[in-house]
Write a protein that holds these residues in place. Structure first.
Motif, PDB file in Angstrom:
ATOM      1  N   ALA A   1       1.175  -0.961   0.063  1.00 39.99           N
ATOM      2  CA  ALA A   1       0.035   0.161  -0.433  1.00 39.99           C
ATOM      3  C   ALA A   1       1.316   1.233   0.385  1.00 39.99           C
ATOM      4  CB  ALA A   1      -0.586  -0.235   1.093  1.00 39.99           C
ATOM      5  N   ALA A   2      -0.365   2.630  -0.434  1.00 44.55           N
ATOM      6  CA  ALA A   2       1.316   3.142  -0.831  1.00 44.55           C
ATOM      7  C   ALA A   2       0.224   4.576  -0.745  1.00 44.55           C
ATOM      8  CB  ALA A   2       1.661   3.465  -2.236  1.00 44.55           C
ATOM      9  N   GLY A   3       0.339   5.626  -0.421  1.00 42.58           N
ATOM     10  CA  GLY A   3       0.435   6.890   0.334  1.00 42.58           C
ATOM     11  C   GLY A   3       0.485   8.114   0.465  1.00 42.58           C
ATOM     12  N   ARG A   4      -0.242   9.660  -0.093  1.00 43.73           N
ATOM     13  CA  ARG A   4       0.537  10.015   0.908  1.00 43.73           C
ATOM     14  C   ARG A   4      -0.020  11.354   1.588  1.00 43.73           C
ATOM     15  NH1 ARG A   4       0.958  14.728  -4.599  1.00 43.73           N
ATOM     16  NH2 ARG A   4      -1.381  14.791  -5.042  1.00 43.73           N
ATOM     17  N   ILE A   5       0.474  12.137   2.416  1.00 42.72           N
ATOM     18  CA  ILE A   5       0.150  13.462   3.413  1.00 42.72           C
ATOM     19  C   ILE A   5       0.487  14.280   3.093  1.00 42.72           C
ATOM     20  CG2 ILE A   5       1.669  12.645   5.215  1.00 42.72           C
ATOM     21  CD1 ILE A   5      -1.131  12.365   7.308  1.00 42.72           C
ATOM     22  N   ALA A   6      -0.601  15.304   3.384  1.00 47.08           N
ATOM     23  CA  ALA A   6      -0.329  17.083   3.169  1.00 47.08           C
ATOM     24  C   ALA A   6      -1.156  18.126   4.070  1.00 47.08           C
ATOM     25  CB  ALA A   6      -0.560  17.628   0.912  1.00 47.08           C
ATOM     26  N   VAL A   7       0.001  18.585   4.326  1.00 48.71           N
ATOM     27  CA  VAL A   7      -0.447  19.300   5.551  1.00 48.71           C
ATOM     28  C   VAL A   7      -0.278  20.980   4.848  1.00 48.71           C
ATOM     29  CG1 VAL A   7      -0.132  20.733   8.094  1.00 48.71           C
ATOM     30  CG2 VAL A   7       0.303  18.111   7.364  1.00 48.71           C
ATOM     31  N   PRO A   8      -0.604  21.968   5.115  1.00 48.07           N
ATOM     32  CA  PRO A   8      -0.585  23.880   4.497  1.00 48.07           C
ATOM     33  C   PRO A   8       1.120  23.756   5.075  1.00 48.07           C
ATOM     34  CG  PRO A   8      -2.700  23.169   5.657  1.00 48.07           C
ATOM     35  CD  PRO A   8      -2.544  22.042   5.959  1.00 48.07           C
TER      36      PRO A   8
ATOM     37  N   LEU B   1       4.527  14.380   1.960  1.00 48.89           N
ATOM     38  CA  LEU B   1       5.035  13.458   2.833  1.00 48.89           C
ATOM     39  C   LEU B   1       4.465  12.304   1.552  1.00 48.89           C
ATOM     40  CD1 LEU B   1       7.443  12.645   4.594  1.00 48.89           C
ATOM     41  CD2 LEU B   1       5.568  11.981   6.469  1.00 48.89           C
ATOM     42  N   SER B   2       5.629  11.264   1.252  1.00 46.50           N
ATOM     43  CA  SER B   2       4.922   9.967   0.586  1.00 46.50           C
ATOM     44  C   SER B   2       5.088   8.704   1.413  1.00 46.50           C
ATOM     45  CB  SER B   2       5.094   9.683  -0.854  1.00 46.50           C
ATOM     46  OG  SER B   2       4.475  10.773  -1.261  1.00 46.50           O
ATOM     47  N   GLY B   3       4.302   7.074   1.844  1.00 45.00           N
ATOM     48  CA  GLY B   3       5.285   6.562   2.567  1.00 45.00           C
ATOM     49  C   GLY B   3       4.855   5.299   1.405  1.00 45.00           C
ATOM     50  N   ALA B   4       5.260   4.443   1.625  1.00 40.95           N
ATOM     51  CA  ALA B   4       4.927   3.080   1.139  1.00 40.95           C
ATOM     52  C   ALA B   4       5.015   1.230   2.558  1.00 40.95           C
ATOM     53  CB  ALA B   4       5.460   2.261  -0.225  1.00 40.95           C
ATOM     54  N   VAL B   5       4.309   1.167   2.492  1.00 42.28           N
ATOM     55  CA  VAL B   5       4.407  -0.113   3.309  1.00 42.28           C
ATOM     56  C   VAL B   5       4.148  -1.837   2.387  1.00 42.28           C
ATOM     57  CG1 VAL B   5       3.391   0.671   5.363  1.00 42.28           C
ATOM     58  CG2 VAL B   5       1.660  -0.573   4.508  1.00 42.28           C
ATOM     59  N   GLN B   6       5.034  -2.355   2.509  1.00 44.24           N
ATOM     60  CA  GLN B   6       4.443  -4.285   2.039  1.00 44.24           C
ATOM     61  C   GLN B   6       5.583  -5.327   2.734  1.00 44.24           C
ATOM     62  OE1 GLN B   6       7.074  -4.204  -2.026  1.00 44.24           O
ATOM     63  NE2 GLN B   6       5.558  -5.457  -2.235  1.00 44.24           N
TER      64      GLN B   6
ATOM     65  N   ASN C   1      10.513  14.096  -1.371  1.00 44.80           N
ATOM     66  CA  ASN C   1      11.954  14.001  -2.479  1.00 44.80           C
ATOM     67  C   ASN C   1      10.803  12.624  -3.423  1.00 44.80           C
ATOM     68  OD1 ASN C   1      12.729  15.689  -1.232  1.00 44.80           O
ATOM     69  ND2 ASN C   1      15.003  14.807  -1.207  1.00 44.80           N
ATOM     70  N   ARG C   2      10.082  11.771  -3.469  1.00 43.14           N
ATOM     71  CA  ARG C   2       9.252  11.014  -4.605  1.00 43.14           C
ATOM     72  C   ARG C   2       8.341  10.623  -3.515  1.00 43.14           C
ATOM     73  NH1 ARG C   2      11.983   5.402  -4.690  1.00 43.14           N
ATOM     74  NH2 ARG C   2      10.834   5.244  -6.114  1.00 43.14           N
ATOM     75  N   LEU C   3       7.351  10.211  -4.761  1.00 42.39           N
ATOM     76  CA  LEU C   3       6.102   9.455  -4.376  1.00 42.39           C
ATOM     77  C   LEU C   3       6.287   8.173  -5.264  1.00 42.39           C
ATOM     78  CD1 LEU C   3       3.282   9.892  -4.242  1.00 42.39           C
ATOM     79  CD2 LEU C   3       2.821  10.857  -6.999  1.00 42.39           C
ATOM     80  N   PHE C   4       5.309   7.047  -3.928  1.00 42.75           N
ATOM     81  CA  PHE C   4       5.538   5.633  -4.440  1.00 42.75           C
ATOM     82  C   PHE C   4       3.825   5.537  -4.630  1.00 42.75           C
ATOM     83  CE2 PHE C   4       8.916   4.501  -1.797  1.00 42.75           C
ATOM     84  CZ  PHE C   4       8.868   5.734  -1.067  1.00 42.75           C
ATOM     85  N   GLN C   5       4.052   4.515  -5.891  1.00 43.05           N
ATOM     86  CA  GLN C   5       3.229   4.516  -6.915  1.00 43.05           C
ATOM     87  C   GLN C   5       1.949   3.303  -6.828  1.00 43.05           C
ATOM     88  OE1 GLN C   5       2.135   7.161  -9.000  1.00 43.05           O
ATOM     89  NE2 GLN C   5       4.035   8.410  -8.570  1.00 43.05           N
ATOM     90  N   ASP C   6       0.891   3.317  -7.068  1.00 43.00           N
ATOM     91  CA  ASP C   6      -0.116   1.765  -7.133  1.00 43.00           C
ATOM     92  C   ASP C   6       0.981   0.919  -7.475  1.00 43.00           C
ATOM     93  OD1 ASP C   6      -2.980   3.850  -6.682  1.00 43.00           O
ATOM     94  OD2 ASP C   6      -1.927   3.236  -5.322  1.00 43.00           O
TER      95      ASP C   6
END
Length: 656
Positions: A187-194, A199-204, A249-254
Motif C-alpha cells: 500500500a502507498a499513499g501521501r499526506i499533505a499539510v498546509p 510526505l509520501s509513504g509505502a508499506v509492504q 522527494n518522491r511519490l510511491f505509486q500504486d
C-alpha cells in the motif's frame, strides 16, 4: 621502478589495480554500489563448503531464479532433495517486471560475492530485496535482521512533525497492505499539510504472510520510526518479512497493471539446462573465484604496506581529541568538585553537577583515585560508550584524565534517577500510569538498540532503577555502562568468571554459573517492570521483616490466582487496567527461569505495542522460593550503589 612508485604511493597502486581488473567485473557492479541499502551474511546459521550438496543446489537455484515468470514481483523457489536451497525475492509493489528482474539479478550477484560461504544471506535494494537459506522461508514471519537507512536530503529539511506525520501515514497504510491477498500485500499513499512538504509513504509485506503476521511486522517497524529518526524526512526500515519507507522527494505509486496472478505455492524447480549452458556456467564458476582471490591478495598486500608504514606510530583512540576535556575546565565547572555540587556517590566515585563556559549543564563522574583501571583501558571503554547514540541512552560527552584523576562527562539529566521517584512515598505520587508506561517503553527501546540495532551489540549487566535516568519531560535514559559486555552480532552467549551487577536483578544462570546473554538483560528488565508497576523493591523480603516473599514470588502467586492487578501500586488510581495487566504478564515472561523461554526485547516491544498479540503463558519464575535469595546473598556481592545520580560506573579490570 614500477614497484618503487607503488610502494611510495599506495593510492596509485590501488588505482592501477582498479584500472587493470575493471574489465573483469560485472558491468552492473557500479549500479549496485549506488542503490543497495545493505546486506547481511548470517554466520550464526552455519557455512557451506565449495563441494557441498547445498552449494550445488544453491548455484542451480540462483542461475535459474529470474527466468521464472512473475507478474506481481514475488518469487518463492527451492531446489534439491537433500540439503535443499530456498530463496525468496520481492520487488516493491510499484516496480515494473523488467526493473524487478534487473534488481534481483543484481541482488544475486552481490550476495554471492559478499557472502561466499554463508548458508543464509539477505540483501535490500531500493526496488527489491532477496534472500536465500537452507531452511524453508515461505509463510514464516522474520523480524530480524533489521536494516535502517536514512537517505540524504538536498535541502537542510528538519522538522519534528515529520516523525508524527510519517507514523500516522504508515499506520493508515498498514491495514490496506495486510488485507492484500497471496499475490500482493502493498500500500502507498501521501499526506499533505498546509505550508509543509508533501510526505509520501509505502508499506509492504511478503505476500506469503497471513494478515496478522503482516500487521505485526509492520507495527514493529513503525514503532522504531520515532526512536531513531526524529525530524528525518527520508527513511527506509527493512526487515526480512516487511518494509516501510517514507520520503518527501518522491511519490510511491500504486501497483502497475499486470496479467493474471501466478501460483505462489512453495515451488521446487527441476529445470535441466543444456550442455552448452552448463559449460558456460562452469566457466563462470571457475573464473569468478580466481578474480576474487587475485583481488583479495593484492588488497592484502596494500594493507600490509600501509600497516608497515604506520608501525612506528602511537596507537591512539579514534577521535580522542574531540572527546577529551581539559581538567581545569571541569574543575572550574564543578566549583572545585565542591560538596554543594555533589549529586551522589557510588561504588566507583562521586557525581557532580557542573556548568561549562558555554552554559551547558553537565554531570561529572569523578572516579576514586584507588581505581585499578589503566589509562588505555579507561580511554578504550570511553570510545566504546561514545559510539552508542540513542535518545533512551545517557549521552557521553567526553572524558578527562590528569595524573591520578579520571573523569567522565555526561549530559545532565534534570530529574535524576527513577529510584528517587519510585521508592519515595511523596515523589511516587507524581508517577501516574501514563508516565510509568512511557518509562517502560523507553527502557524497551533503549535495550532493543543495545541488543539489535546499534553497530555494537551490548549487554548492560546492571539494569536497575537507579540506572534509569529521567529528563525534564520524564523520558527514560539507560545509564551506567561500566559493567557492560561487548558481543559480536552473531554471538548469542558468553561466559565470565567474575560476576558483576546488582543482587536481585541478576538472572540465575548468570549469578550462579556466569552464563551471559541478552536474556540476562531481559531478566533484569522483567524485575524493573514489576517494580515500576508496584512501587516496591524486588528484594522487599530482605528489607522488611513483615514481608515473607520477594516481589517476583508475590507477582507470580497473584497472577496464578487471577488477581494480578492486586499488586499494582495503590497510587495508580487511574489508567488503563488492560495495559497494567499486560505489563505484569510481560514482566513474568521476562523473569522465567529458563532463559530460552524469555522473549527478546524486540518481541517485548511488539507485545507492548500490539494489543492483538496473544501472550504465552509464563512458566514459574526464577527465585520463586524466597530461600534462594538467602543462598545467593551469601555468594554474591552488590557491585553497584543505589544512591547514584547521573552515574556511570567504570569496571575494574577483569577478562572480558
Amino acid at each position: 621502478m614500477v614497484w618503487l612508485t607503488f610502494s611510495s604511493s599506495p593510492s596509485l597502486f590501488l588505482g592501477f589495480l582498479i584500472f587493470f581488473f575493471l574489465p573483469f567485473c560485472h558491468r552492473n557492479r557500479m549500479a549496485m554500489a549506488q542503490d543497495d541499502l545493505g546486506w547481511f551474511c548470517d554466520n550464526a546459521e552455519g557455512n557451506y563448503t565449495t563441494n557441498s550438496p547445498y552449494k550445488a543446489n544453491l548455484n542451480h537455484l540462483l542461475s535459474t531464479f529470474t527466468t521464472n515468470q512473475i507478474d506481481y514481483g514475488f518469487y518463492n523457489l527451492s531446489y534439491g532433495h537433500d540439503h535443499k536451497a530456498y530463496a525468496i525475492g520481492l520487488c516493491r509493489g510499484d516496480v515494473r517486471p523488467d526493473t524487478c528482474r534487473s534488481c534481483l539479478t543484481n541482488s544475486i550477484t552481490l550476495l554471492t560475492n559478499n557472502c561466499p560461504t554463508q548458508t543464509n544471506a539477505i540483501v535490500w535494494y531500493e526496488d527489491c530485496f532477496f534472500r536465500y537459506s537452507d531452511r524453508s522461508l515461505f509463510g514464516t514471519l522474520d523480524l530480524s535482521p533489521t536494516r535502517f537507512v536514512v537517505l540524504p536530503v538536498t535541502n537542510n529539511v528538519s522538522d519534528a512533525r515529520f516523525t508524527q506525520l510519517a507514523t500516522d501515514l504508515l499506520q493508515q497504510l498498514t491495514p490496506r497492505a495486510a488485507s492484500g491477498d497471496s499475490r500482493l500485500k502493498y500500500a502507498a499513499g501521501r499526506i499533505a499539510v498546509p505550508n509543509f512538504p508533501v510526505l509520501s509513504g509505502a508499506v509492504q509485506c511478503t505476500p506469503d504472510l497471513n494478515s496478522d503476521d503482516c500487521s505485526n511486522c509492520l507495527d514493529a517497524s513503525i514503532a522504531q520510526v520515532r526512536d531513531a529518526y526524529d525530524t528525518v524526512p527520508r527513511v527506509r526500515i527493512m526487515k526480512p518479512s516487511c518494509n516501510i519507507r517514507f520520503d518527501i522527494n518522491r511519490l510511491f505509486q500504486d501497483p502497475p497493471a499486470s496479467s493474471p496472478p501466478p501460483n505462489f505455492s512453495n515451488t521446487t524447480t527441476t529445470t535441466n539446462t543444456s550442455p552448452r549452458g552448463n559449460k558456460a556456467r562452469k566457466l563462470v564458476l571457475v573464473l569468478v573465484p580466481i578474480i576474487v582471490v587475485v583481488l583479495a591478495a593484492l588488497l592484502l598486500i596494500i594493507i600490509i604496506i600501509l600497516r608497515a608504514r604506520n608501525s612506528n606510530k602511537k596507537n591512539e583512540i579514534a577521535n580522542e581529541e574531540s572527546l577529551q576535556f581539559d581538567f581545569d575546565t571541569i574543575k572550574i565547572a564543578t566549583n572545585g568538585f565542591s560538596d554543594a555540587n555533589q549529586l551522589g556517590r557510588g561504588g566507583f566515585g562521586a557525581v557532580y553537577k557542573g556548568r561549562l563556559p558555554d552554559g551547558q549543564n553537565i554531570a561529572v563522574k569523578r572516579l576514586f583515585q584507588g581505581s585499578k583501571q589503566g589509562d588505555e583501558e579507561f580511554k578504550n571503554e570511553i570510545v566504546l560508550v561514545a559510539k552508542l547514540q540513542h535518545r533512551n541512552l545517557a549521552q557521553l560527552l567526553g572524558f578527562c584524565f590528569k595524573q591520578n584523576e579520571k573523569l567522565l562527562i555526561y549530559e545532565f539529566v534534570e530529574n535524576s534517577s527513577l529510584e528517587k521517584f519510585l521508592f519515595d512515598p511523596i515523589q511516587r505520587e507524581s508517577l501516574d500510569w501514563n508516565t510509568r508506561y512511557n518509562i517502560i517503553q523507553d527502557i524497551v527501546r533503549g535495550l532493543v538498540y543495545l541488543h539489535e540495532d546499534s553497530q555494537l551489540r551490548i549487554i548492560h549487566r546492571d539494569l536497575k532503577v537507579s540506572n534509569i535516568l529521567l529528563d525534564a519531560e520524564m523520558n527514560a535514559k539507560i545509564s551506567d555502562f561500566g559493567t557492560a559486555r561487548l558481543f559480536e552480532h552473531d554471538q548469542t552467549r558468553g561466559d565470565t568468571r567474575k560476576i558483576v551487577g546488582t543482587y536481585g536483578y541478576m538472572a540465575p544462570e548468570y549469578a550462579w554459573h556466569g552464563k551471559l546473554s541478552v536474556k540476562s538483560d531481559v531478566f533484569s528488565f522483567g524485575v524493573l517492570v514489576l517494580e515500576i508497576l508496584t512501587g516496591q523493591k524486588n528484594n522487599r523480603a530482605q528489607t522488611n521483616k513483615e514481608i515473607s516473599e520477594s516481589l517476583i514470588s508475590h507477582a507470580w502467586r497473584s497472577w496464578q490466582s487471577g488477581n494480578s492487578l492486586d499488586i499494582v501500586d495503590p497510587c495508580l488510581k487511574s489508567g488503563s487496567k488492560i495495559e497494567m495487566a499486560r505489563c505484569i504478564h510481560v514482566g513474568l515472561l521476562c523473569v522465567q527461569e529458563n532463559p530460552l523461554e524469555r522473549p527478546t526485547m524486540t518481541t517485548v516491544l511488539l507485545m507492548l505495542n500490539s494489543g492483538s498479540t496473544t501472550l504465552p503463558r509464563p512458566s514459574e519464575p526464577a527465585f520463586f522460593i524466597n530461600s534462594n535469595y538467602s543462598k545467593m546473598s551469601e555468594q554474591f556481592v552488590d557491585h553497584s550503589s543505589t544512591q547514584d545520580v547521573n552515574e556511570l560506573s567504570i569496571t575494574e579490570l577483569y577478562p572480558r
